[in-house]
Design an enzyme around this catalytic site. Structure first.
Site, mmCIF file in Angstrom:
data_model
loop_
_atom_site.group_PDB
_atom_site.id
_atom_site.type_symbol
_atom_site.label_atom_id
_atom_site.label_comp_id
_atom_site.label_asym_id
_atom_site.label_seq_id
_atom_site.Cartn_x
_atom_site.Cartn_y
_atom_site.Cartn_z
ATOM 1 N N GLY A 46 0.833 -1.199 0.000
ATOM 2 C CA GLY A 46 0.000 0.000 0.000
ATOM 3 C C GLY A 46 0.867 1.247 0.000
ATOM 4 N N GLN A 51 3.442 9.818 0.662
ATOM 5 C CA GLN A 51 4.718 9.100 0.808
ATOM 6 C C GLN A 51 5.667 9.362 -0.361
ATOM 7 O OE1 GLN A 51 2.573 5.251 2.034
ATOM 8 N NE2 GLN A 51 4.535 5.119 3.086
ATOM 9 N N CYS A 97 5.796 -0.037 7.232
ATOM 10 C CA CYS A 97 5.490 1.146 6.425
ATOM 11 C C CYS A 97 6.714 1.472 5.568
ATOM 12 C CB CYS A 97 5.165 2.311 7.354
ATOM 13 S SG CYS A 97 4.748 3.819 6.479
ATOM 14 N N LEU A 98 6.458 1.749 4.294
ATOM 15 C CA LEU A 98 7.588 2.057 3.396
ATOM 16 C C LEU A 98 8.317 3.321 3.832
ATOM 17 C CD1 LEU A 98 6.008 1.173 -0.075
ATOM 18 C CD2 LEU A 98 7.667 -0.170 1.245
ATOM 19 N N HIS A 139 -4.508 1.969 7.747
ATOM 20 C CA HIS A 139 -3.120 2.461 7.804
ATOM 21 C C HIS A 139 -2.901 3.556 6.755
ATOM 22 C CE1 HIS A 139 1.429 1.562 7.995
ATOM 23 N NE2 HIS A 139 1.302 2.357 6.952
ATOM 24 N N GLU A 140 -3.406 3.317 5.530
ATOM 25 C CA GLU A 140 -3.178 4.289 4.440
ATOM 26 C C GLU A 140 -4.012 5.557 4.633
ATOM 27 O OE1 GLU A 140 -0.657 3.804 2.698
ATOM 28 O OE2 GLU A 140 -0.395 1.685 3.123
ATOM 29 N N HIS A 143 -2.325 7.895 6.829
ATOM 30 C CA HIS A 143 -1.285 8.703 6.164
ATOM 31 C C HIS A 143 -1.877 10.009 5.632
ATOM 32 C CE1 HIS A 143 2.463 6.486 6.097
ATOM 33 N NE2 HIS A 143 1.881 5.373 5.672
HETATM 34 NI NI NI Z 1 2.644 3.416 5.693
#
Ligand code: NI
Length: 173
Positions: A46, A51, A97-98, A139-140, A143
């Site tokens: 995701g 990001q 998380c990236l 989670h997304e 963000h």
């Molecule tokens: Ni993340």
């Protein structure tokens, strides 16, 4: 399509509140293409536009690797997504998380949520999410509101991870 740079903790842009997408046009579709390429390359399941330093309410996701043994791609886009209801029942997943590479911790969230979003044709969709999908979309969406999964951890754990990534950022310069 292009792979974009993923911003990493403690980059302050991760705390921005992203703005709604006003029109689902070719520019938005191109951004989604870049996000998919970036997400698959990372690799991740995701990605929120912030990001890659674009503060728009746009999410790409592909859960195929974990949910589907066939291994085929299942790219999904969520534009201006909102959670319209959430179950009282909670579930725990180990999240990563990236933007916080190689750090994983268990987070407790509602086990199922009902979401509303626009698809790439600009059509409003309502859908129930459960399992990994429920965790990932929550989670997304976090963000988009400047919230990170480490915010759900104990202060001790959060301070430790913030310190670690601040140190790494200084070293890299
Ligand atoms: Ni993340």
């Amino acid at each position: 399509m292009a792979i974009r740079e993923i911003i990493i903790l403690p980059d302050k842009q991760l705390r921005l509140i992203s703005k709604p997408v006003e029109t689902v046009n070719s520019e938005v579709r191109k951004l989604a293409d870049d996000m998919f390429e970036t997400m698959y390359d990372a690799p991740g399941i995701g990605l929120a536009a912030i990001q890659i330093a674009v503060p728009l309410r746009l999410i790409t996701m592909d859960l195929a690797k974990k949910d589907d043994e066939e291994g085929g791609k299942q790219p999904r886009v969520f534009i201006n997504p909102e959670i319209i209801s959430a179950s009282e029942e909670l579930s725990v997943y180990e999240e990563g998380c990236l933007s916080i590479p190689e750090y994983y911790e268990e987070v407790e969230r509602p086990a199922t949520v009902r979401i509303r979003y626009l698809d790439l044709d600009g059509k409003t969709v309502e859908e129930d999410a459960s399992g990994l999908f429920a965790t990932c979309i929550q989670h997304e969406i976090d963000h988009l509101n400047g919230v990170l999964f480490v915010d759900y951890l104990s202060k001790l754990k959060r301070d430790r991870v913030m310190k670690k990534f601040t140190k790494i950022a200084k070293r890299v310069g």
